[in-house]
Every structure is written in structure tokens, then in C-alpha cells.
Scaffold this active site. Structure first.
Site, PDB file in Angstrom:
ATOM      1  N   VAL A  90       0.925  -1.167  -0.295  1.00 29.59           N
ATOM      2  CA  VAL A  90       0.029   0.479   0.338  1.00 29.59           C
ATOM      3  C   VAL A  90       0.814   1.319   0.474  1.00 29.59           C
ATOM      4  CG1 VAL A  90      -1.465   1.399   1.227  1.00 29.59           C
ATOM      5  CG2 VAL A  90      -1.839  -1.128   1.109  1.00 29.59           C
ATOM      6  N   LEU A  91       0.722   2.081  -1.262  1.00 22.40           N
ATOM      7  CA  LEU A  91       1.611   2.883  -1.187  1.00 22.40           C
ATOM      8  C   LEU A  91       1.092   4.676  -0.938  1.00 22.40           C
ATOM      9  CD1 LEU A  91       3.823   2.000  -3.755  1.00 22.40           C
ATOM     10  CD2 LEU A  91       4.450   3.309  -1.615  1.00 22.40           C
ATOM     11  N   SER A  95       4.397  14.041   1.016  1.00 24.31           N
ATOM     12  CA  SER A  95       4.906  15.190   0.497  1.00 24.31           C
ATOM     13  C   SER A  95       6.145  15.387  -0.276  1.00 24.31           C
ATOM     14  CB  SER A  95       5.503  16.318   1.871  1.00 24.31           C
ATOM     15  OG  SER A  95       5.154  15.673   2.265  1.00 24.31           O
ATOM     16  N   HIS A  98       9.151  10.364  -3.331  1.00 23.18           N
ATOM     17  CA  HIS A  98       9.217   9.686  -3.346  1.00 23.18           C
ATOM     18  C   HIS A  98       7.601   7.970  -3.442  1.00 23.18           C
ATOM     19  CE1 HIS A  98      10.559   6.560   0.138  1.00 23.18           C
ATOM     20  NE2 HIS A  98       9.279   6.216   0.367  1.00 23.18           N
ATOM     21  N   ARG A 137     -10.473   0.726  -0.247  1.00 25.32           N
ATOM     22  CA  ARG A 137     -10.039  -0.122  -1.269  1.00 25.32           C
ATOM     23  C   ARG A 137      -9.776  -1.549  -1.031  1.00 25.32           C
ATOM     24  NH1 ARG A 137     -10.271   4.758  -3.303  1.00 25.32           N
ATOM     25  NH2 ARG A 137     -10.776   4.849  -5.799  1.00 25.32           N
TER      26      ARG A 137
HETATM   27  N1  LIG Z   1       6.042   5.292   1.833  1.00 22.57           N
HETATM   28  C1  LIG Z   1       5.705   4.355   1.737  1.00 22.57           C
HETATM   29  C2  LIG Z   1       7.087   3.035   1.381  1.00 22.57           C
HETATM   30  N2  LIG Z   1       8.275   3.805   1.587  1.00 22.57           N
HETATM   31  C3  LIG Z   1       8.876   2.937   1.712  1.00 22.57           C
HETATM   32  C4  LIG Z   1       9.948   1.587   0.924  1.00 22.57           C
HETATM   33  O1  LIG Z   1       8.974   1.198   0.095  1.00 22.57           O
HETATM   34  C5  LIG Z   1      11.036   1.223   1.516  1.00 22.57           C
HETATM   35  O2  LIG Z   1      10.819  -0.165   2.488  1.00 22.57           O
HETATM   36  C6  LIG Z   1      11.788   2.387   1.497  1.00 22.57           C
HETATM   37  O3  LIG Z   1      12.081   3.219   1.475  1.00 22.57           O
HETATM   38  C7  LIG Z   1      13.641   1.048   1.977  1.00 22.57           C
HETATM   39  O4  LIG Z   1      13.944   0.582   0.912  1.00 22.57           O
HETATM   40  N3  LIG Z   1       6.763   1.522   1.759  1.00 22.57           N
HETATM   41  C8  LIG Z   1       5.432   1.442   1.283  1.00 22.57           C
HETATM   42  O5  LIG Z   1       5.205   0.265   1.569  1.00 22.57           O
HETATM   43  N4  LIG Z   1       4.510   2.016   1.404  1.00 22.57           N
HETATM   44  C9  LIG Z   1       4.624   3.717   1.214  1.00 22.57           C
HETATM   45  O6  LIG Z   1       3.184   4.552   1.520  1.00 22.57           O
HETATM   46  C1  LIG Z   2      10.976   8.043   3.229  1.00 25.25           C
HETATM   47  C2  LIG Z   2      10.754   8.912   2.337  1.00 25.25           C
HETATM   48  O1  LIG Z   2      12.424   9.402   2.515  1.00 25.25           O
HETATM   49  C3  LIG Z   2      10.379  10.115   3.206  1.00 25.25           C
HETATM   50  O2  LIG Z   2      10.462  10.608   3.666  1.00 25.25           O
HETATM   51  C4  LIG Z   2       9.450  10.227   2.109  1.00 25.25           C
HETATM   52  O3  LIG Z   2       7.967  11.639   2.390  1.00 25.25           O
HETATM   53  P1  LIG Z   2       6.995  11.225   1.824  1.00 25.25           P
HETATM   54  O4  LIG Z   2       6.119  10.103   2.325  1.00 25.25           O
HETATM   55  O5  LIG Z   2       6.146  12.621   2.758  1.00 25.25           O
HETATM   56  O6  LIG Z   2       6.995  11.578  -0.077  1.00 25.25           O
END
Ligand SMILES: Nc1c(NC[C@H](O)[C@H](O)[C@H](O)CO)[nH]c(=O)[nH]c1=O
Ligand SMILES: CC(=O)[C@@H](O)COP(=O)(O)O
Length: 172
Positions: A90-91, A95, A98, A137
Site C-alpha cells: 500500500v503506497l 509530500s 517518494h 479500497r
Molecule cells: N512510503 C511508503 C513506503 N516506503 C518505504 C519503501 O517501500 C522502502 O521500504 C524503503 O524505502 C526502504 O527501501 N512503502 C510502502 O509500502 N508504502 C508507503 O506508503
Molecule cells: C522515506 C522518505 O524518504 C520519506 O521522507 C518520504 O516522504 P513522503 O512520504 O512525505 O513523500
């Protein structure tokens, strides 16, 4: 009436001979748990045996492609190969950029993973602009405005594994 969704399946699929791998990210856990449950419940209703559903986790969605690849390879090494895998993540937009980078790269990696592992890889990744969209969802927003998309992924997994692998049905 809702127009979106898998709609009526073209026929009944028997998942009783299948082995399915679910690999999910741990980010946004409440939503993930509902989606995983939706996928499992739907597969059980299509005959997949509980003992033939293996669940593994990775930290975040970005880790899904590599984790999924190794999960499949290890299932072969252990002599109990999967017929289909369901990566679930789930992404939710934050801000920075990323979200965009992970959504795009993970989607492309999961698509091309199918060729590498020779299996259907179901697209269990929600890419939502808000938390509210993600909750809806997964079927767990307050108003229950949408169905649990994990159910669709479970149904898609059984259909793809059965329809395109007739040998799976001949197992004892
Ligand atoms: N922001 C979300 C992430 N971020 C983490 C990355 O997926 C990853 O684990 C990290 O950058 C280390 O490699 N992951 C999600 O599943 N959902 C998010 O909203
Ligand atoms: C893991 C990150 O880099 C994080 O700061 C991303 O920030 P955002 O989810 O607000 O875009």
C-alpha cells in the site's frame, strides 16, 4: 451500481490443487492486513487449502520485487513450488516524490518479474493519493464505500493459475 471490479468470473475455478505465495509489505499495516485477509478468504472460497497458502513479509513495497523473486525461488528449492504469487503493498502519497518513484519502479519490476519466474504475478499494489482512498479500497473506510480489493487479487490468482496451467489440476 458499481461498475469497477472484476465482474462476474467466466467460470468456476477449482483452486484445490494450487500452492499460492502471498508476500506483503509491512507499511500501512492495518490496510495491508485487511487486503491480505480479503485475498485469503476469497481463495479459500475457491477451494485453495489453507496449508497451501504461504505468507511472507518485506519491510516496504519497494522490497516486493526482490522479495517476491526470492520467495518463488526458495519455494522451488524446497520442492513445494508456487503456482502463483500475490505481492501486496500500500503506497500512500506523502509530500515528496517518494511515492511516484516507488509506485512506478515497483509496478514495472513486478510486471517484468513474471517473465523471470515464469509464474503469474498478481498486481496487489494500491497506489493511493490519500489514506482514505486506501482504506476504502481495503473495504475498511467508515462508510464502506468500496469492496476489499484483496478479494479481487485472490480470485485473479486462482483464475490465472488454473486457466493457464492445466497440469496443476492433474496433481494428486
Ligand atoms: N512510503 C511508503 C513506503 N516506503 C518505504 C519503501 O517501500 C522502502 O521500504 C524503503 O524505502 C526502504 O527501501 N512503502 C510502502 O509500502 N508504502 C508507503 O506508503
Ligand atoms: C522515506 C522518505 O524518504 C520519506 O521522507 C518520504 O516522504 P513522503 O512520504 O512525505 O513523500
Amino acid at each position: 451500481m458499481a461498475v469497477k471490479g472484476l465482474g462476474k468470473v467466466d467460470k468456476q475455478y477449482d483452486g484445490s490443487k494450487l500452492r499460492v505465495g502471498i508476500i506483503h509489505a509491512r507499511w500501512n499495516r492495518e490496510i495491508i492486513d485487511a487486503l491480505v485477509k480479503g485475498a485469503i478468504d476469497r481463495m479459500l472460497s475457491m477451494g485453495v487449502k489453507e496449508e497451501n497458502i504461504v505468507v511472507e513479509t518485506v519491510p516496504g513495497s519497494f522490497e516486493l520485487p526482490w522479495g517476491c523473486r526470492r520467495f518463488v525461488e526458495i519455494s522451488h528449492q524446497e520442492g513445494r513450488p508456487f503456482d502463483v504469487v500475490i505481492p501486496i503493498g500500500v503506497l500512500i502519497k506523502g509530500s515528496t516524490m517518494h511515492f511516484e518513484y516507488i509506485a512506478d519502479s515497483t509496478t514495472k519490476a513486478l510486471m517484468s518479474l513474471q517473465e523471470k519466474v515464469g509464474l503469474p504475478v498478481i498486481f496487489g499494489l494500491l497506489t493511493c493519493m490519500t489514506e482514505e482512498q486506501a482504506l476504502a479500497r481495503a473495504g475498511i473506510d467508515e462508510g464502506h464505500t468500496m469492496h476489499n480489493h484483496g478479494e479481487d487479487w485472490g480470485a485473479a490468482a486462482v483464475e490465472m493459475a488454473v486457466k493457464f496451467n492445466p497440469d496443476a489440476q492433474k496433481r494428486s
